[in-house]
Each structure stands twice: as structure tokens, then as C-alpha cells.
Scaffold this active site. Structure first.
Site, PDB file in Angstrom:
ATOM      1  N   THR A  31       0.683  -1.344  -0.031  1.00 56.34           N
ATOM      2  CA  THR A  31      -0.069   0.000   0.046  1.00 56.34           C
ATOM      3  C   THR A  31       0.933   1.195   0.050  1.00 56.34           C
ATOM      4  O   THR A  31       2.152   1.176   0.525  1.00 56.34           O
ATOM      5  CB  THR A  31      -0.886   0.196   1.299  1.00 56.34           C
ATOM      6  OG1 THR A  31      -1.764  -0.974   1.110  1.00 56.34           O
ATOM      7  CG2 THR A  31      -1.359   1.255   1.654  1.00 56.34           C
ATOM      8  N   ARG A  71     -14.687  -6.344   0.042  1.00 56.08           N
ATOM      9  CA  ARG A  71     -14.166  -6.013   1.364  1.00 56.08           C
ATOM     10  C   ARG A  71     -13.433  -4.597   1.155  1.00 56.08           C
ATOM     11  O   ARG A  71     -12.796  -4.284   0.131  1.00 56.08           O
ATOM     12  CB  ARG A  71     -13.262  -7.173   1.606  1.00 56.08           C
ATOM     13  CG  ARG A  71     -12.432  -6.700   2.894  1.00 56.08           C
ATOM     14  CD  ARG A  71     -10.958  -5.818   2.585  1.00 56.08           C
ATOM     15  NE  ARG A  71     -10.182  -5.894   3.750  1.00 56.08           N
ATOM     16  CZ  ARG A  71      -9.153  -5.015   3.605  1.00 56.08           C
ATOM     17  NH1 ARG A  71      -8.676  -4.499   2.654  1.00 56.08           N
ATOM     18  NH2 ARG A  71      -8.386  -5.278   4.978  1.00 56.08           N
ATOM     19  N   GLY A 131     -11.067  -1.808   3.087  1.00 58.78           N
ATOM     20  CA  GLY A 131     -10.006  -1.659   4.286  1.00 58.78           C
ATOM     21  C   GLY A 131     -10.299  -0.479   4.632  1.00 58.78           C
ATOM     22  O   GLY A 131     -11.144   0.522   4.573  1.00 58.78           O
ATOM     23  N   GLY A 137      -1.239  -1.462   6.893  1.00 60.08           N
ATOM     24  CA  GLY A 137      -1.060  -2.418   7.952  1.00 60.08           C
ATOM     25  C   GLY A 137      -2.486  -3.171   7.695  1.00 60.08           C
ATOM     26  O   GLY A 137      -3.217  -2.875   6.648  1.00 60.08           O
ATOM     27  N   GLY A 156      -5.916  -3.713   7.531  1.00 55.61           N
ATOM     28  CA  GLY A 156      -7.170  -2.665   7.589  1.00 55.61           C
ATOM     29  C   GLY A 156      -8.238  -3.055   8.624  1.00 55.61           C
ATOM     30  O   GLY A 156      -8.539  -1.901   9.510  1.00 55.61           O
TER      31      GLY A 156
HETATM   32  N1  ASP Z   1      -4.065  -1.386   4.897  1.00 58.14           N
HETATM   33  C1  ASP Z   1      -4.595  -2.099   3.666  1.00 58.14           C
HETATM   34  C2  ASP Z   1      -5.756  -2.822   3.715  1.00 58.14           C
HETATM   35  O1  ASP Z   1      -6.245  -3.336   4.734  1.00 58.14           O
HETATM   36  C3  ASP Z   1      -3.252  -2.948   3.127  1.00 58.14           C
HETATM   37  C4  ASP Z   1      -1.813  -2.516   3.477  1.00 58.14           C
HETATM   38  O2  ASP Z   1      -1.565  -1.407   4.011  1.00 58.14           O
HETATM   39  O3  ASP Z   1      -1.200  -3.252   2.996  1.00 58.14           O
HETATM   40  O4  ASP Z   1      -6.546  -2.763   2.895  1.00 58.14           O
END
Ligand code: ASP
Length: 322
Positions: A188, A216, A218, A240, A242
Site C-alpha cells: 500500500t 471487502r 479496508g 497494515g 485494515g
Molecule cells: N491497509 C490496507 C488494507 O487493509 C493494506 C496495507 O496497508 O497493506 O486494505
């Protein structure tokens, strides 16, 4: 404070995802590529700031660079859903007005952050999702990619196969951070900035988590969770898992600690990420900046692709915990 007293204080910070990022698992070549792309992203944002542009334009420019790269889980390099599709989320928040544009679960948008910007500028809504968001895009003159093959990459496909195999073996639903796979630890993307007028902005863009279920959404497009900006306190972009970031209301938690407890950015970031989010079971981190150009980048995972650059040309790019 006068405009002049902010001059030279403009700064930008970015992230390219957090997760299990260990030196031993990253080849020199890959590390070089990632560092180069992070630097290019910082420079794209800094050019805007140096020219007197807005924090909103700067974070957008920085994020577009990473969305265009297959190295990151946003835009071109977006991960796969369980069904083998790509559904992306993005958000852009202006700390001066607290106006927000966000999109969720879009499938054919090459640069989701540009659609988030369009929502910010042209819509009375804050968050548009799925087909409705794409209709809004075309109605406002944005071209969509013809089909999702633009987002297909072999290594992301292999990540999905591994996640599905693990799910079958464990007999329970399993999603994973794109960078939790030892081979391809990249993720991300996000940017936060303060411009020379003291205005803040935050932007985040993601393909989400490998093997996520259709529909879904996030933390990224959820204001206060994945993205938040308010001139009074700070601008934050999270990365991180989500589901935990949303439950922690992570980005806003940092702003709230600053506003109500009078903590510094550093102190608030530490409590929100290293204490509260960690106690909840969350895995990840944030980049955060305040109106004076202070930057904090707390994370509790083994690594986070991150960097900052100031108008005076000083900069730093980091990957591991060090
Ligand atoms: N925060 C993002 C999500 O959960 C994923 C990530 O940060 O890698 O969609």
C-alpha cells in the site's frame, strides 16, 4: 503565523507499505529498485511544494508515481481478491478544509488517487464505491482501463495461489498483507505533506489484502482510519491490516491525542501505534506530519518502506527497523 514564516518548512513523507520486511529476504537489486522508486515519489511531491504548490497536489503527485509502479500494492501492482479480481481503495484529505474524496472497491481505475481527487473536487459526497464510483469517473471525463488485465502481475497472482493453498490447509479464511509473503514484501502507498502555507494533506491508495473477499473495503478510504488531515493537528496515512486500523481509528487517534491531550506528533504517534494499536493486535504503521514539518513514522512490523524530503533538499529513505 505569516505565510513567510512557513517558507522552507514544506516537507513530504511517504510510505510504500509495512509488514514482514527483513533484510535477509530482500535482494540487493530489489532494494535498489524500491529505494529508487520511493525517491522518485518524494521528488515528485517535493517539486510541487518547492514551486509553492499545495499539500494536496504534492501528496497526489507522490502517490501517482507509486501507483504507476508494479513494485507497490496500488494501481499497477494491486493484489488479487479471492476471486482473482482487483478492487482498489483510495482517499485524499485536505487538512485546510477537512474536505475529503475517497473511493472504494473500484475495478477499472488506473490511478485510484486521481479518482479520489475528482470526488474531492467535484462531488458533494465523500466516499463513492464500486460501479457508482466508476460511473462518476467516466461522467467526469476520466478514462477507465478496458479490462483488469492492466493490473495483472505474475508475482501477485502467485501470492494469491499461496494464500488460497494456506486457507485450504488451515480450513479457515486467510487474507494476508501483500508484504507478509517473504518474496514480495511491497505494499500500500501513502503520502503526507505540509506546504509553505502551513496546509496539510494526506493521501493513501491500496489494492487491499491478498485473498480478500469481493466487496471487502479496508481502512484506506475510511476517513480517520487509513487517512486523515487537519491543519490543527496533523496529516496521517496508515498501512497494515485494515480491519485493525479501522477498529483503532488509527489516523484520527493520533490527531485526537494531539488535540485533546496536547501531545507532540511524536508522542501521539507512539501511543496510538506502538501502544494502543499494538495492544489491539494490529500489525502496521503510519506516516504523520504536523504544520511545523515535524515527521513521525511509527510502525510495529519488522519493516516499512518509508521516506521524507524537505524543501531544502534533505531527505531520507528507509526500509527496515533501524
Ligand atoms: N491497509 C490496507 C488494507 O487493509 C493494506 C496495507 O496497508 O497493506 O486494505
Amino acid at each position: 503565523m505569516s505565510v513567510d514564516s512557513y517558507t522552507n518548512l514544506s516537507a513530504i513523507a511517504i510510505h510504500g507499505g509495512a509488514g514482514t520486511i527483513l533484510r535477509a529476504n530482500l535482494t540487493d537489486e530489489k532494494e535498489r529498485d524500491i529505494r529508487a522508486k520511493l525517491t522518485e515519489s518524494l521528488e515528485a511531491g517535493n517539486v510541487v511544494l518547492e514551486a509553492g504548490g499545495s499539500a494536496v497536489d504534492a501528496v497526489q503527485a507522490a502517490v501517482v508515481v507509486m501507483e504507476e509502479s508494479p513494485l507497490f500494492n496500488a494501481g499497477k501492482g494491486a493484489v488479487y481478491t479471492h476471486d482473482g479480481s482487483h478492487e482498489q481503495d483510495a482517499c485524499l484529505m485536505d487538512g485546510a478544509t477537512r474536505n475529503v474524496g475517497a473511493v472504494a472497491a473500484v475495478k477499472r481505475v488506473r490511478n485510484p488517487i486521481l479518482l479520489a481527487r475528482l470526488v474531492l473536487d467535484q462531488s458533494t459526497h465523500v466516499l463513492l464505491s464500486g460501479e457508482g464510483a466508476e460511473t462518476f469517473a467516466t461522467t467526469n471525463g476520466m478514462e477507465l482501463v478496458d479490462d483488469q488485465s492492466y493490473f495483472d502481475t505474475e508475482f501477485r497472482y502467485q501470492q494469491l495461489q499461496k494464500a488460497i493453498a494456506r486457507e485450504k490447509k488451515e480450513n479457515k479464511q486467510h487474507t494476508q498483507l501483500d508484504h507478509s509473503d517473504v518474496e514480495d514484501k511491497i505494499g500500500t502507498v501513502g503520502a503526507v505533506a505540509v506546504d509553505r502555507h502551513g496546509n496539510l494533506a494526506a493521501a493513501t491508495s491500496t489494492g487491499g489484502m491478498t485473498n480478500k473477499r469481493h466487496g471487502r473495503i479496508g481502512d484506506t478510504p475510511v476517513v480517520g482510519a487509513g487517512t486523515f488531515a487537519d491543519n490543527k493537528t496533523c496529516a496521517v496515512s496508515s498501512t497494515g491490516v485494515g480491519e485493525y486500523i479501522m477498529r483503532a481509528m488509527l489516523a484520527y487517534d493520533i490527531a485526537a491525542l494531539m488535540e485533546y491531550k496536547n501531545l507532540t506528533l511524536e508522542e501521539a504517534g507512539h501511543i496510538a501505534v506502538m501502544e494502543k494499536f499494538t495492544e489491539l493486535g494490529g500489525d502496521g504503521g503510519v506516516i504523520a506530519i504536523d504544520a511545523l514539518g515535524n515527521i513521525a513514522m511509527p510502525f510495529n512490523s519488522s519493516g516499512m518502506y518509508r521516506g521524507w524530503m524537505r524543501a531544502d533538499g534533505t531527505s531520507e529513505v528507509k526500509i527496515f527497523k533501524e
